[in-house]
Write a protein that holds these residues in place. Sequence first.
Motif, PDB file in Angstrom:
ATOM      1  N   GLY A  44      -2.389   1.031  -5.420  1.00 55.64           N
ATOM      2  CA  GLY A  44      -1.485   1.755  -4.654  1.00 55.64           C
ATOM      3  C   GLY A  44      -2.258   2.484  -3.949  1.00 55.64           C
ATOM      4  O   GLY A  44      -2.514   1.865  -2.789  1.00 55.64           O
ATOM      5  N   ALA A  45      -2.916   3.590  -4.570  1.00 57.77           N
ATOM      6  CA  ALA A  45      -4.286   3.911  -3.285  1.00 57.77           C
ATOM      7  C   ALA A  45      -5.072   3.501  -3.194  1.00 57.77           C
ATOM      8  O   ALA A  45      -5.667   3.269  -4.575  1.00 57.77           O
ATOM      9  CB  ALA A  45      -4.392   5.814  -3.636  1.00 57.77           C
ATOM     10  N   THR A  46      -5.937   4.111  -2.564  1.00 53.81           N
ATOM     11  CA  THR A  46      -7.287   3.077  -1.613  1.00 53.81           C
ATOM     12  C   THR A  46      -8.066   3.976  -1.063  1.00 53.81           C
ATOM     13  O   THR A  46      -7.858   5.248  -1.414  1.00 53.81           O
ATOM     14  CB  THR A  46      -6.992   1.984  -0.555  1.00 53.81           C
ATOM     15  N   PRO A  47      -9.502   3.847  -1.148  1.00 48.66           N
ATOM     16  CA  PRO A  47     -10.118   5.215  -1.145  1.00 48.66           C
ATOM     17  C   PRO A  47      -9.894   6.003   0.435  1.00 48.66           C
ATOM     18  O   PRO A  47     -10.093   6.821   0.998  1.00 48.66           O
ATOM     19  CB  PRO A  47     -11.437   4.419  -0.455  1.00 48.66           C
ATOM     20  N   VAL A  48      -9.330   5.039   1.305  1.00 46.39           N
ATOM     21  CA  VAL A  48      -8.967   5.328   2.728  1.00 46.39           C
ATOM     22  C   VAL A  48      -7.681   6.200   2.798  1.00 46.39           C
ATOM     23  O   VAL A  48      -7.822   7.817   3.489  1.00 46.39           O
ATOM     24  CB  VAL A  48      -8.665   4.140   4.151  1.00 46.39           C
ATOM     25  N   ASP A  49      -6.865   6.080   2.087  1.00 43.57           N
ATOM     26  CA  ASP A  49      -5.573   6.896   2.020  1.00 43.57           C
ATOM     27  C   ASP A  49      -5.840   8.342   1.431  1.00 43.57           C
ATOM     28  O   ASP A  49      -5.211   9.287   1.532  1.00 43.57           O
ATOM     29  CB  ASP A  49      -4.587   6.438   0.640  1.00 43.57           C
ATOM     30  N   VAL A  50      -7.071   8.043   0.380  1.00 43.80           N
ATOM     31  CA  VAL A  50      -7.181   8.820  -0.317  1.00 43.80           C
ATOM     32  C   VAL A  50      -8.351  10.125   1.040  1.00 43.80           C
ATOM     33  O   VAL A  50      -8.189  11.318   0.575  1.00 43.80           O
ATOM     34  CB  VAL A  50      -7.844   9.447  -1.779  1.00 43.80           C
ATOM     35  N   LEU A  51      -9.396   9.668   0.746  1.00 46.01           N
ATOM     36  CA  LEU A  51     -10.352  10.578   2.114  1.00 46.01           C
ATOM     37  C   LEU A  51     -10.129  10.704   2.739  1.00 46.01           C
ATOM     38  O   LEU A  51     -10.455  11.842   3.666  1.00 46.01           O
ATOM     39  CB  LEU A  51     -10.727   9.434   2.106  1.00 46.01           C
ATOM     40  N   ASP A  52      -8.802  10.789   3.668  1.00 46.60           N
ATOM     41  CA  ASP A  52      -7.293  11.237   4.448  1.00 46.60           C
ATOM     42  C   ASP A  52      -7.249  12.181   4.185  1.00 46.60           C
ATOM     43  O   ASP A  52      -7.319  13.521   5.401  1.00 46.60           O
ATOM     44  CB  ASP A  52      -6.497  10.359   5.052  1.00 46.60           C
ATOM     45  N   ARG A  53      -7.473  12.893   2.952  1.00 45.50           N
ATOM     46  CA  ARG A  53      -6.364  13.865   2.561  1.00 45.50           C
ATOM     47  C   ARG A  53      -7.532  14.951   1.652  1.00 45.50           C
ATOM     48  O   ARG A  53      -6.941  15.803   2.061  1.00 45.50           O
ATOM     49  CB  ARG A  53      -5.056  13.783   1.647  1.00 45.50           C
TER      50      ARG A  53
END
Length: 241
Positions: A44-53
């Motif tokens: 599911g989550a990618t580094p991009v998804d996580v670090l956007d937040r």
Amino acid sequence: MTTYVERARQGVWDVPAAYLQYAYVELVTHAGGVPVLLPPPGVGATPVDVLDRVDALVLSGGRDVDARRYGAEPHATADPPATDRDEWELALTREALDRGLPLLGICRGAQVLAVALGGTLVQHVPDLPAAGAHKHGPGEFATHTVRTVDGSRVATALGGDAVVSCYHHQAVERLPEGLRATAYAEDGVVEGVELDGEGFAVGVQWHPEQTLDDLRLMQSLVAAARDQWDRTIPRTMKEKV
């Protein structure tokens, strides 16, 4: 803050859990930050998804990085690899560096930073000539003085040399391009590294979470995150927040 996924028992439950020593949470909170746990997501989550937040990344301490990640065979003393955590943290680190997100690596985290950029590790510090104690018995931290490099972010944060608590048997060996050593133990072992340039990307071999009366290093990370927020987030968005 990165974490393990480990089996944990609580009452009648014996289940996988996102695990991190609470001292890390205290360190971030006392320094003015808001801690968010970032375990390996599985799917599911990618580094991009996580670090956007998030506004900054803390690579926490833990098991040895798998030597195969930097083209070596594991030493006889190496920990069993945490494959999921290695993969997740290396991906997070590379994404954080690509976007200039403030980053602090603690112990294993300093090693992840080096490996993510193409460096290698000393797999067993006691094998080095004249190596001092970088940990004592199981769960027993060593204390020693680290010499910081003038003008570095670590030296600026700590005001010079410092007495630190450490617990490691591996350390950075070959520094990759762009990453420089900025703190050393008395025996010459690299204790601090940081990325060249304007951003904040620092790794230390010691454990600042063990000395909560000295928050300067974590406060430097929080300050870097706030400064980046001030420089990059439009005023209208800040007003809405």
